[in-house]
Design a protein around this motif. Sequence first.
Motif, PDB file in Angstrom:
ATOM      1  N   ALA A 298       0.814  -1.217   0.000  1.00 13.94           N
ATOM      2  CA  ALA A 298       0.000   0.000   0.000  1.00 13.94           C
ATOM      3  C   ALA A 298       0.842   1.258   0.000  1.00 13.94           C
ATOM      4  O   ALA A 298       0.413   2.305  -0.498  1.00 13.94           O
ATOM      5  CB  ALA A 298      -0.943  -0.002   1.203  1.00 13.94           C
ATOM      6  N   ILE A 299       2.062   1.203   0.566  1.00 14.79           N
ATOM      7  CA  ILE A 299       2.838   2.434   0.732  1.00 14.79           C
ATOM      8  C   ILE A 299       4.187   2.391   0.043  1.00 14.79           C
ATOM      9  O   ILE A 299       4.845   3.428  -0.115  1.00 14.79           O
ATOM     10  CB  ILE A 299       3.014   2.731   2.235  1.00 14.79           C
ATOM     11  CG1 ILE A 299       3.409   4.204   2.458  1.00 14.79           C
ATOM     12  CG2 ILE A 299       4.047   1.800   2.856  1.00 14.79           C
ATOM     13  CD1 ILE A 299       3.453   4.608   3.904  1.00 14.79           C
ATOM     14  N   ASP A 300       4.615   1.203  -0.395  1.00 13.14           N
ATOM     15  CA  ASP A 300       5.960   1.084  -0.975  1.00 13.14           C
ATOM     16  C   ASP A 300       6.176   2.025  -2.149  1.00 13.14           C
ATOM     17  O   ASP A 300       7.265   2.573  -2.331  1.00 13.14           O
ATOM     18  CB  ASP A 300       6.210  -0.366  -1.408  1.00 13.14           C
ATOM     19  CG  ASP A 300       6.740  -1.208  -0.235  1.00 13.14           C
ATOM     20  OD1 ASP A 300       7.154  -0.600   0.771  1.00 13.14           O
ATOM     21  OD2 ASP A 300       6.720  -2.445  -0.329  1.00 13.14           O
TER      22      ASP A 300
ATOM     23  N   LEU B 255      -0.526  12.842  -0.068  1.00  8.09           N
ATOM     24  CA  LEU B 255      -0.516  11.608  -0.888  1.00  8.09           C
ATOM     25  C   LEU B 255      -1.874  11.374  -1.512  1.00  8.09           C
ATOM     26  O   LEU B 255      -1.974  10.992  -2.697  1.00  8.09           O
ATOM     27  CB  LEU B 255      -0.128  10.416  -0.009  1.00  8.09           C
ATOM     28  CG  LEU B 255       1.334  10.327   0.442  1.00  8.09           C
ATOM     29  CD1 LEU B 255       1.529   9.134   1.363  1.00  8.09           C
ATOM     30  CD2 LEU B 255       2.273  10.229  -0.763  1.00  8.09           C
ATOM     31  N   VAL B 256      -2.930  11.587  -0.768  1.00 12.90           N
ATOM     32  CA  VAL B 256      -4.280  11.380  -1.306  1.00 12.90           C
ATOM     33  C   VAL B 256      -4.605  12.420  -2.372  1.00 12.90           C
ATOM     34  O   VAL B 256      -5.161  12.092  -3.431  1.00 12.90           O
ATOM     35  CB  VAL B 256      -5.314  11.425  -0.153  1.00 12.90           C
ATOM     36  CG1 VAL B 256      -6.735  11.387  -0.719  1.00 12.90           C
ATOM     37  CG2 VAL B 256      -5.088  10.267   0.801  1.00 12.90           C
TER      38      VAL B 256
ATOM     39  N   THR C  50      -4.416   5.366  -1.852  1.00  5.75           N
ATOM     40  CA  THR C  50      -5.580   4.752  -1.199  1.00  5.75           C
ATOM     41  C   THR C  50      -5.224   4.134   0.148  1.00  5.75           C
ATOM     42  O   THR C  50      -6.046   3.448   0.744  1.00  5.75           O
ATOM     43  CB  THR C  50      -6.176   3.663  -2.113  1.00  5.75           C
ATOM     44  OG1 THR C  50      -5.163   2.697  -2.398  1.00  5.75           O
ATOM     45  CG2 THR C  50      -6.698   4.276  -3.412  1.00  5.75           C
ATOM     46  N   CYS C  51      -4.004   4.352   0.619  1.00  3.28           N
ATOM     47  CA  CYS C  51      -3.586   3.745   1.876  1.00  3.28           C
ATOM     48  C   CYS C  51      -4.229   4.472   3.062  1.00  3.28           C
ATOM     49  O   CYS C  51      -4.655   5.628   2.951  1.00  3.28           O
ATOM     50  CB  CYS C  51      -2.068   3.777   2.005  1.00  3.28           C
ATOM     51  SG  CYS C  51      -1.348   5.410   1.784  1.00  3.28           S
ATOM     52  N   ALA C  52      -4.283   3.785   4.192  1.00  5.91           N
ATOM     53  CA  ALA C  52      -4.887   4.355   5.388  1.00  5.91           C
ATOM     54  C   ALA C  52      -3.943   5.361   6.046  1.00  5.91           C
ATOM     55  O   ALA C  52      -2.722   5.281   5.889  1.00  5.91           O
ATOM     56  CB  ALA C  52      -5.229   3.247   6.381  1.00  5.91           C
ATOM     57  N   GLU C  53      -4.519   6.281   6.809  1.00  2.70           N
ATOM     58  CA  GLU C  53      -3.701   7.294   7.485  1.00  2.70           C
ATOM     59  C   GLU C  53      -2.762   6.664   8.503  1.00  2.70           C
ATOM     60  O   GLU C  53      -1.615   7.081   8.649  1.00  2.70           O
ATOM     61  CB  GLU C  53      -4.602   8.321   8.172  1.00  2.70           C
ATOM     62  CG  GLU C  53      -3.830   9.431   8.870  1.00  2.70           C
ATOM     63  CD  GLU C  53      -4.732  10.434   9.559  1.00  2.70           C
ATOM     64  OE1 GLU C  53      -4.196  11.325  10.264  1.00  2.70           O
ATOM     65  OE2 GLU C  53      -5.960  10.327   9.402  1.00  2.70           O
TER      66      GLU C  53
ATOM     67  N   VAL D  87       0.474   5.457   7.008  1.00  6.88           N
ATOM     68  CA  VAL D  87       1.419   6.549   6.724  1.00  6.88           C
ATOM     69  C   VAL D  87       2.051   7.041   8.028  1.00  6.88           C
ATOM     70  O   VAL D  87       3.266   7.283   8.094  1.00  6.88           O
ATOM     71  CB  VAL D  87       0.699   7.693   6.002  1.00  6.88           C
ATOM     72  CG1 VAL D  87       1.638   8.875   5.789  1.00  6.88           C
ATOM     73  CG2 VAL D  87       0.155   7.209   4.666  1.00  6.88           C
ATOM     74  N   SER D  88       1.259   7.207   9.093  1.00  9.87           N
ATOM     75  CA  SER D  88       1.798   7.746  10.342  1.00  9.87           C
ATOM     76  C   SER D  88       2.837   6.802  10.947  1.00  9.87           C
ATOM     77  O   SER D  88       3.859   7.259  11.478  1.00  9.87           O
ATOM     78  CB  SER D  88       0.664   7.998  11.334  1.00  9.87           C
ATOM     79  OG  SER D  88       0.026   6.791  11.681  1.00  9.87           O
ATOM     80  N   ARG D  89       2.616   5.493  10.853  1.00 11.80           N
ATOM     81  CA  ARG D  89       3.595   4.548  11.387  1.00 11.80           C
ATOM     82  C   ARG D  89       4.895   4.609  10.586  1.00 11.80           C
ATOM     83  O   ARG D  89       5.998   4.569  11.152  1.00 11.80           O
ATOM     84  CB  ARG D  89       3.026   3.131  11.335  1.00 11.80           C
ATOM     85  CG  ARG D  89       1.935   2.882  12.357  1.00 11.80           C
ATOM     86  CD  ARG D  89       1.294   1.519  12.151  1.00 11.80           C
ATOM     87  NE  ARG D  89       0.249   1.265  13.143  1.00 11.80           N
ATOM     88  CZ  ARG D  89      -0.590   0.232  13.074  1.00 11.80           C
ATOM     89  NH1 ARG D  89      -0.496  -0.644  12.059  1.00 11.80           N
ATOM     90  NH2 ARG D  89      -1.508   0.068  14.002  1.00 11.80           N
ATOM     91  N   TYR D  90       4.787   4.725   9.265  1.00 10.89           N
ATOM     92  CA  TYR D  90       5.996   4.788   8.448  1.00 10.89           C
ATOM     93  C   TYR D  90       6.754   6.087   8.712  1.00 10.89           C
ATOM     94  O   TYR D  90       7.989   6.080   8.834  1.00 10.89           O
ATOM     95  CB  TYR D  90       5.629   4.693   6.962  1.00 10.89           C
ATOM     96  CG  TYR D  90       6.829   4.892   6.062  1.00 10.89           C
ATOM     97  CD1 TYR D  90       7.743   3.875   5.850  1.00 10.89           C
ATOM     98  CD2 TYR D  90       7.075   6.127   5.460  1.00 10.89           C
ATOM     99  CE1 TYR D  90       8.858   4.051   5.053  1.00 10.89           C
ATOM    100  CE2 TYR D  90       8.196   6.323   4.661  1.00 10.89           C
ATOM    101  CZ  TYR D  90       9.077   5.272   4.457  1.00 10.89           C
ATOM    102  OH  TYR D  90      10.189   5.461   3.667  1.00 10.89           O
ATOM    103  N   VAL D  91       6.039   7.205   8.815  1.00 13.57           N
ATOM    104  CA  VAL D  91       6.692   8.496   9.041  1.00 13.57           C
ATOM    105  C   VAL D  91       7.412   8.512  10.385  1.00 13.57           C
ATOM    106  O   VAL D  91       8.556   8.978  10.486  1.00 13.57           O
ATOM    107  CB  VAL D  91       5.658   9.637   8.958  1.00 13.57           C
ATOM    108  CG1 VAL D  91       6.268  10.952   9.441  1.00 13.57           C
ATOM    109  CG2 VAL D  91       5.151   9.790   7.536  1.00 13.57           C
TER     110      VAL D  91
END
Length: 509
Positions: A58-60, A91-92, A98-101, A104-108
Motif C-alpha cells: 500500500a505504501i511502498d 498523498l491522497v 488509497t492507503c490508510a492514514e 502513513v503515520s507509522r511509516y513516518v
Amino acid sequence: MRSRVELFEKIRRDRRLEDLSIRELADRHGTHRRTVRQALEDAVPPPRKVYPERPRPAIDEYVVVIDAWLIADEKAPRKQRHTARRVWQRLVAEHQATCAEVTVSRYVARRRVELGLETREVSIPQSHLPGAEAEVDFGEFYATIAGLVVKCWMFVMRLSHSGKAFHVAFATQAQEAFLEGHVLAFEYFGGVPGRIRYDNLKPAVIRVLKGRDRTESERFTALRSHYGFDSFFCRPGIDGAHEKGGVEGEIGRFRRRHLVPVPKVASLAELNELIAAADVVDDDRVITGRPITIGAAFAIETTELMGLPAEVFDCARLLNARVDNRARVSVRQCFYSVPARYAGRRLPVRLAARTVEVYDGPRLVASHERAVGRYVEVLVLDHYLEVLKTKPGALPGATALAQAKARGVFTASHQSYWDAARSTRGDAKGTRALIAILLAHRSMPAGALIAAMDRAVTSGCLDPETVLIDARRAMAPLAPVAAIGALARYDRPPPSLADYDDLLTGSDS
C-alpha cells in the motif's frame, strides 16, 4: 500460561527421571518433537526466528516521495513542517493514494528516526555541593479566596543539594513579587546560595541575547549585588526546562501534594500560612535514592550558605498616582482609597507584592493589602467620614461601609446604635451622630467606644457627646481610695493668732 523455560525444564526432568523417548515426551507435553530436541540440547530456549520484513504494497510506491518531503523539511521553518497527517493528505490529493492514514503515520514515525531527523537528547546527571546552587521559578495554581476562585502564583526556591524548598503565594508574578520572593526565601533559609538558576523570567531578563548572555533588569541586578549571589539563565523555551528540573518537579509535586483539593481560605495571608505549614511537613520527606530526610540534609547545607546582609533589600516599586474624585488611586488596574482631602492630587505610591502604601511626603496616609484580580476596589470607611458628615444619605449604600462590615470593623454594636439614633433623631441627624463616633475611633480605643455605644442603646441616651464622655470615663483609671487612718500623717496643729494680737495691742502676750 507457562513459559518456554519452564516447558524445557519439565521435558529435561522427565527425560532424566523416566528416560522417555522424544515421541513420548512430545505427546506428554503436547509439543512438537523439534521443540523436545531443542530442550534436550540446551536448557535455554533458542531465540525466536527472525522473519524477513513483510511487504508493504500500500505504501511502498510512495516511500521515495515521503522521504523527500521529510528531508526537505530540515530547511523549512519548524512550525511549517510536515506532520504525518499532512503527508497522508498530500498523498491522497496529489498522488491519489488509497492507503490508510495510520499506515502513513507509522511509516513516518519510524522513518524520521532512521533518517536522523529526530534525536533524543541525553541529560548528564549532576552533583551539587552544599550551599552552592539553588533554582527559582513561578508555578500557577487556583485557590478559593473569600468565596472567589482566584488564580495565584507560587514563588519557589529550591536548594539543589538538600532539596529543601521555600514556597510563597502571590497574587501576581510581577517584579515586586519576584524580588520579595527572594528576600523571604533567604530569610527562611537563613543564608544565600552561591548561584541561582533561572529561566528567562521577565522580572529578571529584559532581552535574551546570543548564548547565555542576557540584558538584565536594573532591579534584579541590584538584588543580586545586595545579596552577593551569581545568576545562571537556562536556554529559552522547553529546551532549557531540564536545566532546572529540580524546581520544575518540585512545583508539580507540591501542587499535587498540598494544593489538592483546591484550598478555601479567607485571605491570601491565610493561604500562605497553610503553605508554610506544608513546608514544615516536607522536612520529613525522603527524596528517592537519598539516605536522609530533607530536613537533615538542610541542617548540613545551612552551614555552607552565605550570610545575610545587615539590611533587608527594599523590593517595592515606587509610583505616582492621581487621586480621583472618589478618593481612590488606581494601581495595577485596582483601586485603593485614600483620605478624601487628597482628591485631585498626585501622591507617591509604594507598591509591594502584598501591600500598597500611599504617602504624602514622608507621611503614610493609607496602607492596604494588595488586591487579587482586576478592577477590585479596596476602600476604608474612615477615609470618607469628612465627606459623609455633609452627605449622610450616602452612607447606607457606601461600598466602603459594606467592606467594613465584611472585615468586621463595622460591628453589630455600630449598627444597633445607628438604628436607634435614626429612629429617635431622624436619618440625617442619626447618621451624623454615628459619624461623630466613627471619627472618635481615630484617637480612642475601639473597645471603649463599642462598650459605650452598647450602654447608650440600653439607656436610651444616644447623644454622641455623651457616648464619647462615657467612653473616656471608662478609659481613665480611677484614683485609688485611701483609708481614713492612712491620712493621720498629714495632720498639723492649728495655727496660733497670739502674735497678731501683740502687734495690734503693742503688748507682750
